[in-house]
Write a protein that holds these residues in place. Structure first.
Motif, PDB file in Angstrom:
ATOM      1  N   VAL A 320       7.577   7.374   4.184  1.00 39.77           N
ATOM      2  CA  VAL A 320       7.845   6.326   3.207  1.00 39.77           C
ATOM      3  C   VAL A 320       9.310   5.906   3.225  1.00 39.77           C
ATOM      4  O   VAL A 320       9.652   4.793   2.811  1.00 39.77           O
ATOM      5  CB  VAL A 320       7.436   6.802   1.795  1.00 39.77           C
ATOM      6  N   TYR A 405       1.373   7.179   3.343  1.00 40.28           N
ATOM      7  CA  TYR A 405       2.683   7.714   3.691  1.00 40.28           C
ATOM      8  C   TYR A 405       2.685   9.228   3.490  1.00 40.28           C
ATOM      9  O   TYR A 405       1.968   9.778   2.648  1.00 40.28           O
ATOM     10  CB  TYR A 405       3.774   7.085   2.827  1.00 40.28           C
ATOM     11  N   ILE A 440       0.033   2.836   3.334  1.00 40.04           N
ATOM     12  CA  ILE A 440       1.010   2.350   4.323  1.00 40.04           C
ATOM     13  C   ILE A 440       0.946   0.831   4.421  1.00 40.04           C
ATOM     14  O   ILE A 440      -0.134   0.244   4.521  1.00 40.04           O
ATOM     15  CB  ILE A 440       0.738   3.000   5.694  1.00 40.04           C
ATOM     16  N   GLY A 538       7.629   2.386  -0.278  1.00 43.67           N
ATOM     17  CA  GLY A 538       7.780   1.980   1.112  1.00 43.67           C
ATOM     18  C   GLY A 538       8.485   0.651   1.292  1.00 43.67           C
ATOM     19  O   GLY A 538       8.361  -0.250   0.460  1.00 43.67           O
TER      20      GLY A 538
END
Length: 550
Positions: A320, A405, A440, A538
């Protein structure tokens, strides 16, 4: 009646009832003090070395995380604010732990200098400072996960040894003040006069420092000799998977020279975690506990994993903390037991929505329960790229969860799975301001040419990697300066849970140019151009690479 002694007490002798005449303010009139603070600072540094060396030597017989440097560093990481962690990773990348050790060394050096000077000027304050530092280190040691109270012994003994060394050196400085250096060897003529030259002080400091270095080296060698974990890992024979990984298409590698390998070698795989000292776990002692909101608590041994129906899968992982265009991502072939099979044994209760996974070193991650139960092949991995997990990547067992992540899924050295609720439990980084869930984000990375590179005019190969795990990549586009977006050539796709590489041929003209890339995932969503920092869930945005065409 006993005849009283007529011997005059030495000035540095404790219990004389008077202030030592060899301390500042008590030297004979007209005598010049020559650089005592610098020598006192040196005495403090040598004494600090004794503390660490003795603790290192004794630490060979205790938990590795109980050594002062590791305990202090781990405590510092625990209390590190998110902005400082991001700065360290952005600045130093996978060398962030090395940077921490260097910073700690500088800090310890400065504190040791100060304590040495304080001890020289007022011994009681110096002792109090050393004891305070020892108490801080002991507190850092005993609060580490998996550390027992007895593991504080190396620090306690090291602190005592450091005090003795400090007194040994400081007392010589006091004598130097009482008996200033002379050209002639008066000590040889006067038995009552102690040896007080700088040469004697440096000799004493040098011998003490050398003994500390030998003790520290011996401690490390003894620790290595007592540990057979690395050898056990190398001799571990992994079973064949019940479900082997799908065949990888021949064209997964980008056509652009210089793009990172599609399969990341173990030695090149990024490592970002909170463990300063890599845990060394004997597979015979390892056990995973599955408990919490379950119908039945389950405990699994490593042999249970070896005997299970293992799966093998190529999965890309991303940190991340990875900035836009960063290299904190990797792709490997993993072998392990599906976590959904483990949860099926425990039978989660209604209302549970999260699994809190915990490492042997105390790190924890919060993973949505449904993600661990679906068909994405989340696993308790025991193998990486055809061999047992490397120690630094979680040996003997870690979690691998496609699409999330690592801070909410990829727990290394995992020993505990608690089925719970997001409303009831907070993971390590969630407590520090990061999000509870970490899907993600879609990302395209330009790898060649490098930023600020100089390239010749004409045909230039541009290439890189893109990822949107569990959704896949269907398109990558490239923009030169502010021109139109042009579709790049995608390499073959192995699966939607691995990254996908791309290439683009550019007719470059002389001058400075900016290259941008963006990806489209399998749902049709185009990578956003909105810039966001890694905190809390992120980074996002388009990478821009500046090159000069000559």
């Amino acid at each position: 009646m006993e005849k009283p002694s007529t011997q005059t007490p030495r000035a540095d002798q404790p219990g004389t009832g008077t202030a030592p005449r060899n301390q500042p303010g008590h030297h004979a009139p007209g005598r010049r003090l020559s650089g005592p603070s610098a020598l006192a600072a040196l005495a403090g540094v040598v004494a600090a070395g004794v503390v660490l060396a003795v603790a290192e030597l004794l630490g060979a017989f205790f938990t590795a995380r109980a050594t002062p440097v590791i305990a202090l560093g781990s405590t510092f990481i625990d209390f590190t604010p998110s902005w400082l962690k991001d700065f360290a990773i952005a600045t130093f990348g996978t060398n962030d732990k090395l940077a921490l050790f260097v910073g700690m060394a500088v800090t310890i050096l400065l504190l040791a200098c100060v304590l040495g000077i304080v001890a020289y000027r007022k011994w009681a304050l110096g002792v109090a400072g050393v004891l305070l530092m020892g108490a801080v280190i002991v507190a850092s040691v005993v609060t580490r996960a998996g550390v027992k109270p007895l593991d504080a012994i190396p620090t306690l003994v090291g602190t005592a040894a450091g005090l003795i060394a400090l007194r040994f050196l400081i007392s010589r400085l006091w004598r130097m003040q009482q008996w200033p250096d002379q050209d002639s060897d008066l000590a040889a003529k006067d038995p009552d006069r102690p040896a007080t030259s700088r040469r004697t002080f440096f000799a004493a400091a040098g011998v003490t420092a050398a003994a500390s270095a030998i003790a520290a080296t011996g401690g490390r060698m003894l620790s290595a000799a007592r540990s057979n974990i690395a050898q056990a890992r190398e001799s571990l024979q992994l079973p064949a998977p019940a479900k082997p990984a799908a065949a990888v298409p021949a064209g997964v590698q980008s056509a652009a020279p210089g793009v990172t390998p599609w399969l990341t070698p173990n030695n090149d795989f990024y490592r970002i975690d909170t463990a300063l000292s890599v845990p060394e776990i004997n597979v015979e002692d390892w056990e995973l506990r599955i408990h919490g909101l379950v119908e039945q608590e389950v405990r699994l041994s490593f042999q249970d994993l070896l005997d299970a129906q293992l799966i093998e899968s190529h999965v890309s992982l991303t940190c991340v903390s990875n900035p836009v265009g960063g290299n904190l991502a990797g792709n490997a072939k993993w072998l392990g037991m599906p976590i959904r099979d483990v949860l099926a044994m425990a039978r989660p209760k209604d209302g549970a929505d999260m699994v809190l996974s915990t490492s042997i070193d105390g790190f924890s991650a919060s993973t949505p329960l449904e993600v661990l139960q679906d068909d994405r092949d989340a696993m308790l991995a025991i193998g990486m790229n055809g061999e047992a997990l490397p120690l630094e990547h979680g040996y003997p067992v870690r979690m691998v969860v496609p699409g999330l992540y690592g801070f909410v899924s990829a727990t290394k050295w995992v020993v505990d799975l608690e089925v719970t609720r997001f409303a009831d439990s907070k993971a390590y980084w969630t407590q520090r301001g990061w999000s509870e869930r970490g899907p993600i984000k879609t990302m395209a990375r330009v790898e060649v040419p490098k930023s600020f590179a100089k390239v010749p005019a004409g045909r230039v190969a541009i290439g890189g990697t893109a990822w949107a795990q569990t959704r896949g990549i269907t398109k990558v586009e490239v923009q030169i300066d502010n021109g139109p977006w042009t579709e790049a050539t995608l390499a073959d796709e192995a699966s939607v849970i691995t990254w996908r590489q791309w290439s683009f041929d550019w007719d470059a003209t002389p001058g400075p140019h900016y290259i941008k890339a963006r990806a489209t995932d399998g749902t049709g969503e185009v990578q956003t151009d909105q810039r966001a920092d890694p905190v809390p869930d992120g980074a996002s945005g388009w990478q821009s690479v500046m090159v000069t065409v000559e």
